[in-house]
Write a protein that holds these residues in place. Structure first.
Motif, PDB file in Angstrom:
ATOM      1  N   LEU A  36     -54.615  27.570  61.552  1.00 31.67           N
ATOM      2  CA  LEU A  36     -53.424  27.255  60.767  1.00 31.67           C
ATOM      3  C   LEU A  36     -52.325  26.847  61.735  1.00 31.67           C
ATOM      4  O   LEU A  36     -52.032  27.572  62.692  1.00 31.67           O
TER       5      LEU A  36
ATOM      6  N   ALA B  70     -50.695  23.580  57.718  1.00 27.12           N
ATOM      7  CA  ALA B  70     -51.991  22.928  57.520  1.00 27.12           C
ATOM      8  C   ALA B  70     -53.099  23.831  58.044  1.00 27.12           C
ATOM      9  O   ALA B  70     -52.947  24.490  59.084  1.00 27.12           O
ATOM     10  N   VAL B  71     -54.220  23.852  57.339  1.00 24.45           N
ATOM     11  CA  VAL B  71     -55.393  24.641  57.728  1.00 24.45           C
ATOM     12  C   VAL B  71     -56.576  23.705  57.883  1.00 24.45           C
ATOM     13  O   VAL B  71     -56.865  22.890  57.003  1.00 24.45           O
ATOM     14  N   ALA B  72     -57.257  23.825  59.020  1.00 21.60           N
ATOM     15  CA  ALA B  72     -58.396  22.968  59.337  1.00 21.60           C
ATOM     16  C   ALA B  72     -59.387  23.779  60.168  1.00 21.60           C
ATOM     17  O   ALA B  72     -59.060  24.840  60.704  1.00 21.60           O
TER      18      ALA B  72
ATOM     19  N   ALA C 162     -55.302  20.525  62.589  1.00 22.86           N
ATOM     20  CA  ALA C 162     -54.287  21.206  61.781  1.00 22.86           C
ATOM     21  C   ALA C 162     -52.888  20.875  62.289  1.00 22.86           C
ATOM     22  O   ALA C 162     -51.978  20.591  61.503  1.00 22.86           O
TER      23      ALA C 162
ATOM     24  N   VAL D 262     -58.380  18.519  55.551  1.00 20.19           N
ATOM     25  CA  VAL D 262     -57.381  19.524  55.916  1.00 20.19           C
ATOM     26  C   VAL D 262     -56.563  19.884  54.671  1.00 20.19           C
ATOM     27  O   VAL D 262     -56.064  18.997  53.972  1.00 20.19           O
TER      28      VAL D 262
ATOM     29  N   TRP E 221     -53.184  21.859  52.907  1.00 16.79           N
ATOM     30  CA  TRP E 221     -51.809  21.918  53.390  1.00 16.79           C
ATOM     31  C   TRP E 221     -50.818  22.369  52.333  1.00 16.79           C
ATOM     32  O   TRP E 221     -51.105  22.340  51.131  1.00 16.79           O
TER      33      TRP E 221
END
Length: 291
Positions: free
Chosen positions: A201, A239-241, A247, A268, A270
């Motif tokens: 994150l 953002a989470v990736a 991210a 991703v 978000w």
């Protein structure tokens, strides 16, 4: 996360925390310090002996650092998605507004970044080259890239849960961690929480690295490279990736048109908050928002 050991240290201008189930061996800490030092020596525009400072000072080429390909390839995608708003040659724009190696923070005339940066900057054949002096700034995704590399070093030597937290950009391996999404206008509040496991994150906000120029105008580090001016419509992004570099890159891109599109292309999820207080989020976001 039931981590029992926390190693805190300062690096690249911010505070880092690495949480693990057991204390990190001295050799692993030394490896992390060496990695961070090498990254800083390559990419910091705040030190005179870095590779990017050599290019800004007129050197035509320097040996390409290990991260040049992954980071600059990602910049090319971000630039295309945002119509040129994200640009790795934005360093000169930041310096013009006072966010320079001396931290003068005095403000100045806005300076757009070169819009033809793809023809000026190349990263091929083991060399990083510029056809004219310019200042590279990888702040749009560089810290995320370093988080990924630090996590990889720690993971090679440590079993169990790991959190690598670089003050807003973090990666989690193992047990899920609930992360508060800090309100950009009040650090005592959160606009929600996001549970993250085996992912990264990253966040960006206009209240970080902000200053007031001599005329009393509020400035911050998120610039539109096309104008050289700080963005004004978006206040914060999250953002989470699967990896922190993407991210981090999407957290930057979300300040501009095209950000949600590249987030969807990269898978991703978000959340973002506009400067008038509205919240927006991607359809697959699992953030628990309070408003």
């Amino acid at each position: 996360m039931p981590a029992r050991e926390v190693w805190r240290f300062d690096a690249i201008g911010t505070v880092w925390e690495i949480e693990t189930d057991t204390a990190l061996p001295d050799g692993v800490r030394e490896d992390v310090r060496a990695l961070v030092a090498a990254f800083d020596l390559a990419w910091s525009r705040f030190r005179a002996d870095s590779a990017v400072s050599a290019l800004a000072g007129g050197a035509a080429s320097v040996p390409a650092p290990p991260d040049a390909g992954p980071m600059l390839d990602a910049f090319a995608a971000l630039s295309a998605a945002t119509g040129g708003a994200v640009n790795p040659l934005v360093g000169g724009s930041l310096e013009s507004l006072g966010y320079d190696a001396s931290y003068t923070l005095a403000g100045g005339d806005p300076r757009p970044a070169p819009d033809d940066w793809r023809s000026l900057l190349s990263w091929t054949d083991g060399m990083l080259s510029l056809t004219a002096p310019a200042t590279i700034d990888v702040g749009a995704l560089g810290k995320g890239r370093l988080v990924d590399r630090v996590l990889a070093v720690v993971s090679r030597h440590v079993d169990g849960d790991i959190v690598v937290d670089a003050s807003g950009d973090l990666a989690v391996r193992g047990t899920p961690v609930r992360i508060g999404l800090e309100h950009p206008y009040d650090r005592r509040r959160a606009i929600g929480v996001w549970e993250v496991s085996d992912a990264a994150l990253c966040a960006s906000a206009v209240n970080r690295r902000a200053w007031v120029d001599a005329a009393g105008d509020g400035l911050h580090h998120v610039l539109d490279a096309r104008t050289g001016l700080p963005v004004r419509a978006v206040a914060a992004t999250w953002a989470v990736a699967p990896d922190a570099m993407r991210a981090d890159a999407v957290a930057t891109a979300l300040f501009f048109d095209g950000g949600p599109e590249i987030a969807a292309e990269w898978g991703v999820s978000w959340v973002r908050m506009t400067t008038d207080g509205r919240l927006e989020w991607s359809p697959e976001s699992k953030a628990e928002l309070f408003a």
